[in-house]
Design a protein around this motif. Sequence first.
Motif, PDB file in Angstrom:
ATOM      1  N   ALA A  55       0.813  -1.209   0.000  1.00  0.00           N
ATOM      2  CA  ALA A  55       0.000   0.000   0.000  1.00  0.00           C
ATOM      3  C   ALA A  55       0.845   1.257   0.000  1.00  0.00           C
ATOM      4  O   ALA A  55       2.022   1.230   0.360  1.00  0.00           O
ATOM      5  CB  ALA A  55      -0.918   0.007   1.214  1.00  0.00           C
ATOM      6  N   TRP A  56       0.204   2.329  -0.409  1.00  0.00           N
ATOM      7  CA  TRP A  56       0.781   3.671  -0.319  1.00  0.00           C
ATOM      8  C   TRP A  56      -0.029   4.475   0.701  1.00  0.00           C
ATOM      9  O   TRP A  56      -1.267   4.484   0.649  1.00  0.00           O
ATOM     10  CB  TRP A  56       0.741   4.382  -1.660  1.00  0.00           C
ATOM     11  CG  TRP A  56       1.703   3.839  -2.656  1.00  0.00           C
ATOM     12  CD1 TRP A  56       1.450   2.950  -3.651  1.00  0.00           C
ATOM     13  CD2 TRP A  56       3.101   4.155  -2.746  1.00  0.00           C
ATOM     14  NE1 TRP A  56       2.599   2.683  -4.355  1.00  0.00           N
ATOM     15  CE2 TRP A  56       3.626   3.418  -3.818  1.00  0.00           C
ATOM     16  CE3 TRP A  56       3.956   4.997  -2.017  1.00  0.00           C
ATOM     17  CZ2 TRP A  56       4.970   3.483  -4.193  1.00  0.00           C
ATOM     18  CZ3 TRP A  56       5.282   5.060  -2.388  1.00  0.00           C
ATOM     19  CH2 TRP A  56       5.788   4.311  -3.459  1.00  0.00           C
ATOM     20  N   PHE A  57       0.691   5.146   1.577  1.00  0.00           N
ATOM     21  CA  PHE A  57       0.103   6.056   2.543  1.00  0.00           C
ATOM     22  C   PHE A  57       0.719   7.431   2.337  1.00  0.00           C
ATOM     23  O   PHE A  57       1.759   7.564   1.689  1.00  0.00           O
ATOM     24  CB  PHE A  57       0.386   5.575   3.977  1.00  0.00           C
ATOM     25  CG  PHE A  57      -0.397   4.349   4.366  1.00  0.00           C
ATOM     26  CD1 PHE A  57       0.011   3.090   3.951  1.00  0.00           C
ATOM     27  CD2 PHE A  57      -1.524   4.462   5.150  1.00  0.00           C
ATOM     28  CE1 PHE A  57      -0.707   1.952   4.307  1.00  0.00           C
ATOM     29  CE2 PHE A  57      -2.250   3.329   5.513  1.00  0.00           C
ATOM     30  CZ  PHE A  57      -1.841   2.081   5.085  1.00  0.00           C
ATOM     31  N   ALA A  90      -3.770   4.080  -1.464  1.00  0.00           N
ATOM     32  CA  ALA A  90      -4.102   2.993  -2.379  1.00  0.00           C
ATOM     33  C   ALA A  90      -3.450   1.711  -1.887  1.00  0.00           C
ATOM     34  O   ALA A  90      -2.383   1.742  -1.271  1.00  0.00           O
ATOM     35  CB  ALA A  90      -3.619   3.309  -3.787  1.00  0.00           C
ATOM     36  N   ARG A  91      -4.103   0.617  -2.177  1.00  0.00           N
ATOM     37  CA  ARG A  91      -3.621  -0.694  -1.738  1.00  0.00           C
ATOM     38  C   ARG A  91      -3.828  -1.703  -2.856  1.00  0.00           C
ATOM     39  O   ARG A  91      -4.822  -1.648  -3.560  1.00  0.00           O
ATOM     40  CB  ARG A  91      -4.410  -1.131  -0.516  1.00  0.00           C
ATOM     41  CG  ARG A  91      -4.045  -2.498   0.025  1.00  0.00           C
ATOM     42  CD  ARG A  91      -5.121  -2.972   0.982  1.00  0.00           C
ATOM     43  NE  ARG A  91      -5.833  -4.110   0.441  1.00  0.00           N
ATOM     44  CZ  ARG A  91      -7.156  -4.260   0.466  1.00  0.00           C
ATOM     45  NH1 ARG A  91      -7.922  -3.317   0.977  1.00  0.00           N
ATOM     46  NH2 ARG A  91      -7.716  -5.338  -0.021  1.00  0.00           N
ATOM     47  N   MET A  92      -2.862  -2.628  -2.993  1.00  0.00           N
ATOM     48  CA  MET A  92      -3.023  -3.751  -3.914  1.00  0.00           C
ATOM     49  C   MET A  92      -2.553  -5.024  -3.222  1.00  0.00           C
ATOM     50  O   MET A  92      -1.430  -5.081  -2.720  1.00  0.00           O
ATOM     51  CB  MET A  92      -2.246  -3.523  -5.214  1.00  0.00           C
ATOM     52  CG  MET A  92      -2.350  -4.697  -6.180  1.00  0.00           C
ATOM     53  SD  MET A  92      -1.572  -4.376  -7.786  1.00  0.00           S
ATOM     54  CE  MET A  92      -2.947  -3.678  -8.675  1.00  0.00           C
ATOM     55  N   ASP A  93      -3.410  -6.031  -3.211  1.00  0.00           N
ATOM     56  CA  ASP A  93      -3.059  -7.306  -2.608  1.00  0.00           C
ATOM     57  C   ASP A  93      -2.358  -8.209  -3.622  1.00  0.00           C
ATOM     58  O   ASP A  93      -2.327  -7.907  -4.815  1.00  0.00           O
ATOM     59  CB  ASP A  93      -4.311  -8.003  -2.090  1.00  0.00           C
ATOM     60  CG  ASP A  93      -5.008  -7.198  -1.011  1.00  0.00           C
ATOM     61  OD1 ASP A  93      -6.254  -7.284  -0.925  1.00  0.00           O
ATOM     62  OD2 ASP A  93      -4.310  -6.480  -0.259  1.00  0.00           O
ATOM     63  N   THR A 104      -5.031  -6.308   4.240  1.00  0.00           N
ATOM     64  CA  THR A 104      -5.283  -5.290   5.267  1.00  0.00           C
ATOM     65  C   THR A 104      -5.857  -4.048   4.611  1.00  0.00           C
ATOM     66  O   THR A 104      -5.244  -3.477   3.717  1.00  0.00           O
ATOM     67  CB  THR A 104      -3.972  -4.929   5.981  1.00  0.00           C
ATOM     68  OG1 THR A 104      -3.332  -6.121   6.462  1.00  0.00           O
ATOM     69  CG2 THR A 104      -4.238  -3.998   7.143  1.00  0.00           C
ATOM     70  N   ARG A 105      -7.009  -3.614   5.068  1.00  0.00           N
ATOM     71  CA  ARG A 105      -7.637  -2.433   4.506  1.00  0.00           C
ATOM     72  C   ARG A 105      -6.860  -1.168   4.852  1.00  0.00           C
ATOM     73  O   ARG A 105      -6.155  -1.101   5.860  1.00  0.00           O
ATOM     74  CB  ARG A 105      -9.076  -2.325   5.003  1.00  0.00           C
ATOM     75  CG  ARG A 105      -9.971  -3.471   4.529  1.00  0.00           C
ATOM     76  CD  ARG A 105     -11.405  -3.208   4.861  1.00  0.00           C
ATOM     77  NE  ARG A 105     -11.889  -2.002   4.182  1.00  0.00           N
ATOM     78  CZ  ARG A 105     -13.062  -1.445   4.425  1.00  0.00           C
ATOM     79  NH1 ARG A 105     -13.864  -1.971   5.340  1.00  0.00           N
ATOM     80  NH2 ARG A 105     -13.436  -0.370   3.779  1.00  0.00           N
ATOM     81  N   LEU A 106      -7.001  -0.144   4.017  1.00  0.00           N
ATOM     82  CA  LEU A 106      -6.242   1.094   4.176  1.00  0.00           C
ATOM     83  C   LEU A 106      -6.533   1.800   5.494  1.00  0.00           C
ATOM     84  O   LEU A 106      -5.681   2.515   6.021  1.00  0.00           O
ATOM     85  CB  LEU A 106      -6.544   2.048   3.020  1.00  0.00           C
ATOM     86  CG  LEU A 106      -5.973   1.667   1.662  1.00  0.00           C
ATOM     87  CD1 LEU A 106      -6.491   2.624   0.593  1.00  0.00           C
ATOM     88  CD2 LEU A 106      -4.457   1.660   1.685  1.00  0.00           C
ATOM     89  N   CYS A 107      -7.739   1.621   6.005  1.00  0.00           N
ATOM     90  CA  CYS A 107      -8.108   2.323   7.234  1.00  0.00           C
ATOM     91  C   CYS A 107      -7.342   1.790   8.446  1.00  0.00           C
ATOM     92  O   CYS A 107      -7.276   2.453   9.484  1.00  0.00           O
ATOM     93  CB  CYS A 107      -9.604   2.227   7.473  1.00  0.00           C
ATOM     94  SG  CYS A 107     -10.245   0.552   7.604  1.00  0.00           S
TER      95      CYS A 107
END
Length: 122
Positions: free
Chosen positions: A35-37, A49-52, A102-105
């Motif tokens: 992910a990017w934070f 954004a997130r990619m599994d 894992t969700r971004l939140c």
Amino acid sequence: HVQLVESGGGSVQAGGSLRLSCAASGYTYSTYSMAWFRQAPGKKREGVARMDGDGKVEYIDSVKGRFTISRDNGKKILYLQMNSLKPEDSAMYYCAANPQRTRLCRVDAFNYWGQGTQVTVS
């Protein structure tokens, strides 16, 4: 050990584009949630954004249609293509990884973090 190294940040004018990269090493990259934070001064770190490993993606609403996350499992690199940049996108951008989906939140649930790369939009 797990290592994440971001690059590609810089200063651009509003409406411009940047592509961030995150080089990973030290673990089975292809199966991890990546992910990017970002974190702006005085604000909380937020997921962008997130990619599994199976290709499932998640974006925050403010970047949908402008940012695209992708990953090259062979090269162990995570990308974030950022188009139509706005001043409110200015922040330090971090790459993060976690063995489980894992969700971004759930910022604190991500186990591994890079040092960050600065993005400034004027």
